[in-house]
Design a protein around this motif. Structure first.
Motif, PDB file in Angstrom:
ATOM      1  N   GLY A 222       0.816  -1.208   0.000  1.00  0.00           N
ATOM      2  CA  GLY A 222       0.000   0.000   0.000  1.00  0.00           C
ATOM      3  C   GLY A 222       0.847   1.254   0.000  1.00  0.00           C
ATOM      4  O   GLY A 222       0.408   2.302   0.469  1.00  0.00           O
ATOM      5  N   THR A 223       2.067   1.160  -0.540  1.00  0.00           N
ATOM      6  CA  THR A 223       3.040   2.239  -0.393  1.00  0.00           C
ATOM      7  C   THR A 223       2.543   3.575  -0.934  1.00  0.00           C
ATOM      8  O   THR A 223       2.524   4.581  -0.216  1.00  0.00           O
ATOM      9  N   PHE A 224       2.145   3.610  -2.191  1.00  0.00           N
ATOM     10  CA  PHE A 224       1.775   4.871  -2.834  1.00  0.00           C
ATOM     11  C   PHE A 224       0.366   4.820  -3.418  1.00  0.00           C
ATOM     12  O   PHE A 224      -0.059   3.789  -3.943  1.00  0.00           O
ATOM     13  N   TRP A 225      -0.321   5.964  -3.376  1.00  0.00           N
ATOM     14  CA  TRP A 225      -1.632   6.070  -4.007  1.00  0.00           C
ATOM     15  C   TRP A 225      -1.485   6.259  -5.516  1.00  0.00           C
ATOM     16  O   TRP A 225      -2.159   5.629  -6.302  1.00  0.00           O
ATOM     17  N   ARG A 226      -0.551   7.124  -5.908  1.00  0.00           N
ATOM     18  CA  ARG A 226      -0.311   7.415  -7.317  1.00  0.00           C
ATOM     19  C   ARG A 226       1.100   6.994  -7.701  1.00  0.00           C
ATOM     20  O   ARG A 226       2.013   7.039  -6.871  1.00  0.00           O
ATOM     21  N   ASP A 227       1.282   6.645  -8.956  1.00  0.00           N
ATOM     22  CA  ASP A 227       2.604   6.272  -9.424  1.00  0.00           C
ATOM     23  C   ASP A 227       3.566   7.460  -9.367  1.00  0.00           C
ATOM     24  O   ASP A 227       4.757   7.298  -9.100  1.00  0.00           O
ATOM     25  N   ASP A 228       3.059   8.680  -9.595  1.00  0.00           N
ATOM     26  CA  ASP A 228       3.916   9.872  -9.585  1.00  0.00           C
ATOM     27  C   ASP A 228       3.780  10.676  -8.294  1.00  0.00           C
ATOM     28  O   ASP A 228       4.047  11.882  -8.265  1.00  0.00           O
ATOM     29  N   GLU A 229       3.385  10.015  -7.230  1.00  0.00           N
ATOM     30  CA  GLU A 229       3.103  10.698  -5.960  1.00  0.00           C
ATOM     31  C   GLU A 229       4.285  11.513  -5.448  1.00  0.00           C
ATOM     32  O   GLU A 229       4.146  12.691  -5.080  1.00  0.00           O
ATOM     33  N   GLN A 231       6.895  12.537  -7.107  1.00  0.00           N
ATOM     34  CA  GLN A 231       7.240  13.582  -8.067  1.00  0.00           C
ATOM     35  C   GLN A 231       6.326  14.789  -7.904  1.00  0.00           C
ATOM     36  O   GLN A 231       6.778  15.941  -7.917  1.00  0.00           O
ATOM     37  N   ARG A 232       5.040  14.552  -7.745  1.00  0.00           N
ATOM     38  CA  ARG A 232       4.081  15.644  -7.600  1.00  0.00           C
ATOM     39  C   ARG A 232       4.374  16.494  -6.360  1.00  0.00           C
ATOM     40  O   ARG A 232       4.149  17.708  -6.363  1.00  0.00           O
ATOM     41  N   LEU A 233       4.864  15.853  -5.309  1.00  0.00           N
ATOM     42  CA  LEU A 233       5.159  16.556  -4.064  1.00  0.00           C
ATOM     43  C   LEU A 233       6.562  17.157  -4.054  1.00  0.00           C
ATOM     44  O   LEU A 233       6.946  17.822  -3.088  1.00  0.00           O
ATOM     45  N   ASN A 275       4.572   7.656   4.033  1.00  0.00           N
ATOM     46  CA  ASN A 275       4.043   8.799   4.793  1.00  0.00           C
ATOM     47  C   ASN A 275       3.300   9.811   3.919  1.00  0.00           C
ATOM     48  O   ASN A 275       2.506  10.597   4.422  1.00  0.00           O
ATOM     49  N   THR A 276       3.545   9.803   2.602  1.00  0.00           N
ATOM     50  CA  THR A 276       2.879  10.739   1.697  1.00  0.00           C
ATOM     51  C   THR A 276       1.512  10.272   1.228  1.00  0.00           C
ATOM     52  O   THR A 276       0.767  11.047   0.618  1.00  0.00           O
ATOM     53  N   ASN A 277       1.162   9.037   1.467  1.00  0.00           N
ATOM     54  CA  ASN A 277      -0.033   8.442   0.873  1.00  0.00           C
ATOM     55  C   ASN A 277      -1.303   9.025   1.504  1.00  0.00           C
ATOM     56  O   ASN A 277      -1.487   8.963   2.721  1.00  0.00           O
ATOM     57  N   PRO A 278      -2.216   9.573   0.693  1.00  0.00           N
ATOM     58  CA  PRO A 278      -3.425  10.178   1.270  1.00  0.00           C
ATOM     59  C   PRO A 278      -4.367   9.190   1.944  1.00  0.00           C
ATOM     60  O   PRO A 278      -5.258   9.618   2.689  1.00  0.00           O
ATOM     61  N   ILE A 279      -4.194   7.885   1.732  1.00  0.00           N
ATOM     62  CA  ILE A 279      -5.076   6.929   2.419  1.00  0.00           C
ATOM     63  C   ILE A 279      -4.846   6.922   3.921  1.00  0.00           C
ATOM     64  O   ILE A 279      -5.660   6.390   4.677  1.00  0.00           O
ATOM     65  N   LEU A 280      -3.749   7.518   4.373  1.00  0.00           N
ATOM     66  CA  LEU A 280      -3.481   7.581   5.806  1.00  0.00           C
ATOM     67  C   LEU A 280      -4.466   8.506   6.524  1.00  0.00           C
ATOM     68  O   LEU A 280      -4.624   8.406   7.741  1.00  0.00           O
TER      69      LEU A 280
END
Length: 306
Positions: A222-229, A231-233, A275-280
Motif C-alpha cells: 500500500g506504499t503509494f496512491w499514485r505512481d507519480d506521488e 514527483q508531484r510533491l 508517509n505521503t499516501n493520502p489513504i493515511l
C-alpha cells in the motif's frame, strides 16, 4: 494462527523524521484523522507465546514495547521472538536485526540466498552480528516448495518471488534475480486458512495472482496512491514503479487487482504505507474509496486470527 501487525508504514515511518508533508505535519500537530505508524513488520504465532518475526524493522524496540505478546518472561533475559524471516534486504526490513544482538543464542534468520548475500556484503549485518549473538542462516526455497519453522508445527510458509527492487547496495540493483524480494503465503494447516504478505510488490504476475486468490487474508503493498506521488510533491524524481511498488490507483493499480479477485470474503488490507499516501487520512476521499471497495488500511497493533 495469530498474525500481529507490528509496523504498517513504509521506510521512514510516520511521521518521518525529516518530512513535512501533510500527513507528517498532521501527526505532529495531533490531528486525530492521521495516526503515527512504525516501519513494516508482522509477527506470526500458533500459541501466542512463540513468535516468528517477519522483517526486523529499525523500530523493533518500540514495536516490542507496544506488543506484550513478544516480550516473553520465562527467564531473566527472554523474548517471544523465536526467529526472523526476511522478505528482502532493505534497511527498513533488516536494520532491526542489529538491535536483537543481546540474545544468548544465535539468532535464526530465514532468508533467500540473494538476500543473505546482500546481508553479508553490501549491508553486512550477518558478519556484524557474529561479534555478538551470532546468526544461523536458514535458506528459503524459491522453487515453490514450502518450508517450516521450529515451534510452528502446523504452519507452512511458501515464498513467492516478486517483481520489485533490490536495495541500492545490492549487486542486483540494476539486474534483479529471483529471490531479491519475496511474498509469503502462510498457511494454517489445522484450519486450511492462509495469509499472503507482500509489502513490496511491483507487479502482479500469474504466481502472485494465484497466491492472492488462495488467501483468506491479504496484507499487500500500500506504499503509494499514485505512481507519480513523490514527483508531484517534489520529494523525489522517481515514480512508484521505479522503487518497486505498484500504486493503488490507475486501471492496472492495486485497487484494480484487488477488485478482480473472487468475492469469497477474504480480507484485503494495504500495508507498508508511505508517509505521503493520502489513504493515511481517515476522513479523506481516498480512504472512503477504499472503504466502498472493501479494502482496509493497516495500522500498528492489528491482530488477525486464521
Amino acid at each position: 494462527m495469530h498474525i500481529l501487525v507490528l509496523g504498517s508504514s513504509a521506510g521512514g515511518g510516520l511521521p518521518q523524521w525529516n518530512c513535512h508533508c501533510a500527513n507528517c505535519r498532521a501527526v505532529r500537530e495531533g490531528d486525530p484523522a492521521v495516526s503515527a505508524r512504525t516501519q513494516s513488520s508482522i509477527a506470526v504465532s500458533e500459541n501466542g507465546t512463540d513468535w516468528v518475526l517477519v522483517n526486523a524493522s529499525p523500530d523493533i524496540l518500540q514495536q516490542v514495547r507496544g506488543a506484550p505478546e513478544l516480550r516473553g518472561a520465562r527467564a531473566p533475559r527472554d523474548s517471544g521472538i523465536a526467529c526472523v524471516v526476511l522478505i528482502d534486504a532493505q534497511i527498513d526490513h533488516c536494520a532491526g536485526l542489529l538491535l536483537l544482538r543481546e540474545r544468548d543464542t544465535p539468532l535464526p534468520v530465514h532468508a533467500t540466498e540473494p538476500v543473505w548475500q546482500d546481508l553479508c556484503t553490501g549491508f553486512p549485518v550477518g558478519p556484524m552480528l557474529a561479534h555478538y549473538c551470532g546468526v544461523t542462516h536458514h535458506p528459503i526455497p524459491i522453487d515453490g516448495s514450502s518450508f517450516r519453522i521450529d515451534g510452528l508445527d502446523h504452519t507452512r510458509f511458501t515464498a513467492i518471488p516478486l517483481d520489485s527492487a533490490a536495495p541500492p547496495y545490492s549487486p542486483h540493483r540494476q539486474a534483479p534475480v529471483a529471490g531479491d524480494n519475496i511474498g509469503l503465503l502462510i498457511r494454517n494447516e489445522r484450519t486450511a486458512r492462509q495469509c499472503f504478505y507482500a509489502p513490496g510488490l511491483g507487479r502482479v504476475d500469474a504466481r502472485v495472482r494465484e497466491a492472492m486468490q488462495a488467501a483468506d487474508l491479504l496484507l499487500v503493498d500500500g506504499t503509494f496512491w499514485r505512481d507519480d506521488e513523490m514527483q508531484r510533491l517534489g520529494l523525489s524524481r522517481k515514480r512508484a514503479a521505479d522503487m518497486g511498488h505498484l500504486a493503488q490507483s490507475g486501471s492496472h493499480g492495486m485497487i484494480a487487482e484487488l477488485d478482480a479477485l473472487p468475492s469469497f470474503g477474504a480480507r484485503k488490507v494495504l500495508i507498508h504505507i508511505n508517509n505521503t499516501n493520502p489513504i493515511l487520512r481517515e476522513d479523506g476521499p481516498e480512504r472512503a474509496e477504499l472503504a466502498r471497495r472493501g479494502i482496509e488500511v493497516a495500522h500498528d497493533g492489528m491482530h488477525f486470527t486464521l
